[in-house]
Design an enzyme around this catalytic site. Structure first.
Site, PDB file in Angstrom:
ATOM      1  N   HIS A   1       0.881  -1.195   0.000  1.00 55.31           N
ATOM      2  CA  HIS A   1       0.000   0.000   0.000  1.00 55.31           C
ATOM      3  C   HIS A   1       0.905   1.227   0.000  1.00 55.31           C
ATOM      4  O   HIS A   1       1.449   1.611   1.036  1.00 55.31           O
ATOM      5  CB  HIS A   1      -0.907   0.000   1.235  1.00 55.31           C
ATOM      6  CG  HIS A   1      -1.869   1.150   1.269  1.00 55.31           C
ATOM      7  ND1 HIS A   1      -3.226   0.981   1.524  1.00 55.31           N
ATOM      8  CD2 HIS A   1      -1.701   2.484   1.094  1.00 55.31           C
ATOM      9  CE1 HIS A   1      -3.826   2.159   1.482  1.00 55.31           C
ATOM     10  NE2 HIS A   1      -2.925   3.096   1.241  1.00 55.31           N
TER      11      HIS A   1
ATOM     12  N   LYS B   1      -8.877  -0.243  -6.101  1.00 52.65           N
ATOM     13  CA  LYS B   1      -8.987   0.363  -4.762  1.00 52.65           C
ATOM     14  C   LYS B   1     -10.318   1.082  -4.610  1.00 52.65           C
ATOM     15  O   LYS B   1     -10.651   1.968  -5.399  1.00 52.65           O
ATOM     16  CB  LYS B   1      -7.844   1.368  -4.569  1.00 52.65           C
ATOM     17  CG  LYS B   1      -7.892   2.151  -3.258  1.00 52.65           C
ATOM     18  CD  LYS B   1      -7.555   1.273  -2.055  1.00 52.65           C
ATOM     19  CE  LYS B   1      -7.753   2.024  -0.744  1.00 52.65           C
ATOM     20  NZ  LYS B   1      -6.674   2.962  -0.449  1.00 52.65           N
TER      21      LYS B   1
ATOM     22  N   HIS C   1      -4.715  -0.856   5.571  1.00 51.87           N
ATOM     23  CA  HIS C   1      -4.198  -0.145   6.753  1.00 51.87           C
ATOM     24  C   HIS C   1      -5.112  -0.278   7.979  1.00 51.87           C
ATOM     25  O   HIS C   1      -5.618   0.695   8.499  1.00 51.87           O
ATOM     26  CB  HIS C   1      -3.906   1.334   6.449  1.00 51.87           C
ATOM     27  CG  HIS C   1      -4.947   2.064   5.649  1.00 51.87           C
ATOM     28  ND1 HIS C   1      -6.288   2.031   5.938  1.00 51.87           N
ATOM     29  CD2 HIS C   1      -4.818   2.853   4.559  1.00 51.87           C
ATOM     30  CE1 HIS C   1      -6.933   2.777   5.062  1.00 51.87           C
ATOM     31  NE2 HIS C   1      -6.076   3.276   4.213  1.00 51.87           N
TER      32      HIS C   1
ATOM     33  N   ASP D   1       1.440   2.475   3.570  1.00 49.00           N
ATOM     34  CA  ASP D   1       0.601   3.668   3.413  1.00 49.00           C
ATOM     35  C   ASP D   1       1.459   4.929   3.510  1.00 49.00           C
ATOM     36  O   ASP D   1       1.001   5.963   3.990  1.00 49.00           O
ATOM     37  CB  ASP D   1      -0.543   3.698   4.429  1.00 49.00           C
ATOM     38  CG  ASP D   1      -1.617   4.704   4.049  1.00 49.00           C
ATOM     39  OD1 ASP D   1      -1.638   5.158   2.889  1.00 49.00           O
ATOM     40  OD2 ASP D   1      -2.425   5.063   4.939  1.00 49.00           O
TER      41      ASP D   1
ATOM     42  N   HIS E   1     -10.472   1.074   1.540  1.00 48.70           N
ATOM     43  CA  HIS E   1     -10.241   1.992   2.657  1.00 48.70           C
ATOM     44  C   HIS E   1     -11.485   1.892   3.536  1.00 48.70           C
ATOM     45  O   HIS E   1     -12.523   2.461   3.206  1.00 48.70           O
ATOM     46  CB  HIS E   1     -10.022   3.424   2.143  1.00 48.70           C
ATOM     47  CG  HIS E   1      -9.717   4.386   3.240  1.00 48.70           C
ATOM     48  ND1 HIS E   1      -8.543   5.119   3.289  1.00 48.70           N
ATOM     49  CD2 HIS E   1     -10.402   4.731   4.365  1.00 48.70           C
ATOM     50  CE1 HIS E   1      -8.538   5.869   4.382  1.00 48.70           C
ATOM     51  NE2 HIS E   1      -9.664   5.654   5.046  1.00 48.70           N
TER      52      HIS E   1
ATOM     53  N   HIS F   1       1.669   5.296  -1.673  1.00 46.88           N
ATOM     54  CA  HIS F   1       1.307   6.482  -2.470  1.00 46.88           C
ATOM     55  C   HIS F   1       2.574   7.057  -3.079  1.00 46.88           C
ATOM     56  O   HIS F   1       3.451   7.526  -2.356  1.00 46.88           O
ATOM     57  CB  HIS F   1       0.627   7.529  -1.577  1.00 46.88           C
ATOM     58  CG  HIS F   1      -0.651   7.030  -0.976  1.00 46.88           C
ATOM     59  ND1 HIS F   1      -1.875   7.169  -1.589  1.00 46.88           N
ATOM     60  CD2 HIS F   1      -0.895   6.355   0.173  1.00 46.88           C
ATOM     61  CE1 HIS F   1      -2.809   6.605  -0.847  1.00 46.88           C
ATOM     62  NE2 HIS F   1      -2.241   6.101   0.236  1.00 46.88           N
TER      63      HIS F   1
END
Ligand code: NCD
Ligand code: ZN
Length: 340
Positions: free
Chosen positions: A10, A93, A166, A238, A132, A12
């Site tokens: 995960h 996602k 997460h 994350d 999420h 970004h």
């Protein structure tokens, strides 16, 4: 200590200048990562995902790193579209609308019938769904409230692999074993901090993220399954960089930047808790390889117990443990000796 093919399930990586500035922080130590699609606008077409992957590969340069691409879930995705894109992506996602950074176009209501065509097609095509999992309720209760939605989805789509992203609560840990098709990622920061570290003393904007860190008993539940390398959990940092001015602001952006220090601090944590290197290897790579059926590039990372002072920023992004000393350093990887 030697780790093989570390994976960050995960991550970004952002776009533009930020992508260029931070991509190597992951690529120099990790073999691959699941890349989140919450750009502006979100990654949601075949053209978008191919072009974004190319930009990532350009930013990664010589490093041996596989970006496992995702697109932003929309209930309107049909089987023909998913068939056409399935070779370009590893997962899709799903964001609840407005719940976190750049998620405005996400899902509201979680009506199973509305989601049925897209999720049925995903399960037929064996495309995992990353979620999420937060409602728009009271901030400390959002994830626990979402558990009933996970139960509904896991029951309605028993062949769909659902990754609870997460996770931060004991409720999420508890639901994992009740449904065969539920899995989870756990971040580094949620293994280390509670809400006290964020807001119990002076406010720490660089530790502010979604989901917010929870209570000590939640962290203990996460630690237990991470340290024992529960086969349904895997590491997902994350790591979510924002420029310093967006974090040290009166409206602080959510996200903790951990990519450059994640492996070193995980090594320290597993050693401190007397967990085996085999379990760290499973948490950091083996479990993810089984869950996602991926074979990452063969990268070896050698860590040594040697203090490392974490820089105060990486190209304007403040990492977790900035200016502090951590106990482990990267000695070398198969590709480069120079992971700062
Ligand atoms: C993430 C971001 O900034 O993109 N922020 C965060 O606090 N984790 C989005 C997300 O994963 O929720
Ligand atoms: Zn994220």
């Amino acid at each position: 200590m030697q780790l093989t093919a570390p994976l960050d399930m995960h991550l970004h990586l952002r776009d533009g200048e930020m992508l260029e500035n931070i991509a190597k922080s992951s690529a120099c130590t990790f073999s691959g990562a699941i890349i989140m699609p919450n750009l502006v606008p979100p990654v949601s077409t075949k053209e978008d995902v191919i072009a974004y992957k190319q930009r990532i590969m350009a930013a990664v340069g010589e490093e041996n790193f596989t970006p496992y691409m995702t697109i932003f879930f929309k209930p309107s995705y049909d089987k023909a579209f998913l068939e056409s894109i399935k070779d370009e992506i590893t997962a899709i996602k799903l964001y609840p609308a407005g719940i976190t950074t750049n998620s405005e176009g996400g899902v509201s209501g979680f009506d199973v019938e509305e989601l049925r065509p897209a999720l049925t097609a995903m399960s037929q095509l064996n495309i995992p769904l990353c979620v999420h999992g937060e409602t728009n309720g009271f901030v400390m209760d959002r994830e626990a409230e979402f558990v009933s939605i996970y139960e509904r989805l896991a029951t309605a789509f028993p062949k769909l692999k659902i990754i609870m992203e997460h996770i931060t609560t004991k409720e999420s840990v508890a639901v994992l074993d009740r449904f065969e098709n539920l899995y989870a990622t756990i971040t580094l920061h949620h293994l280390l901090i509670t809400l006290d570290d964020v807001a119990g003393g002076m406010l720490k904007p660089h530790l502010f993220c979604k989901p917010i860190a929870k209570r000590p008993e939640d962290r203990s539940a996460l630690l237990k399954v991470a340290l024992e390398a529960h086969p349904k959990v895997m590491f997902g940092s994350d790591s979510a960089p924002h420029p310093r001015h967006a974090k040290e602001a009166c409206g602080c952006a959510a996200g903790v930047f951990t990519a450059p220090i994640a492996l070193q601090v995980l090594a320290e944590l597993f050693a401190k808790e007397n967990a085996s290197i085999e379990n760290l290897q499973a948490f950091i790579s083996g479990n993810a390889q089984s869950i996602y059926a991926v074979t990452p590039p063969n990268k070896t990372v050698i860590l040594e117990k040697k203090p490392f002072t974490v820089p105060s920023d990486y190209n304007g992004v403040v990492p977790m443990f900035a200016d502090e000393e951590i106990a482990y350093s990267i000695k070398k990887t198969r590709i480069t000796n120079d992971c700062k």
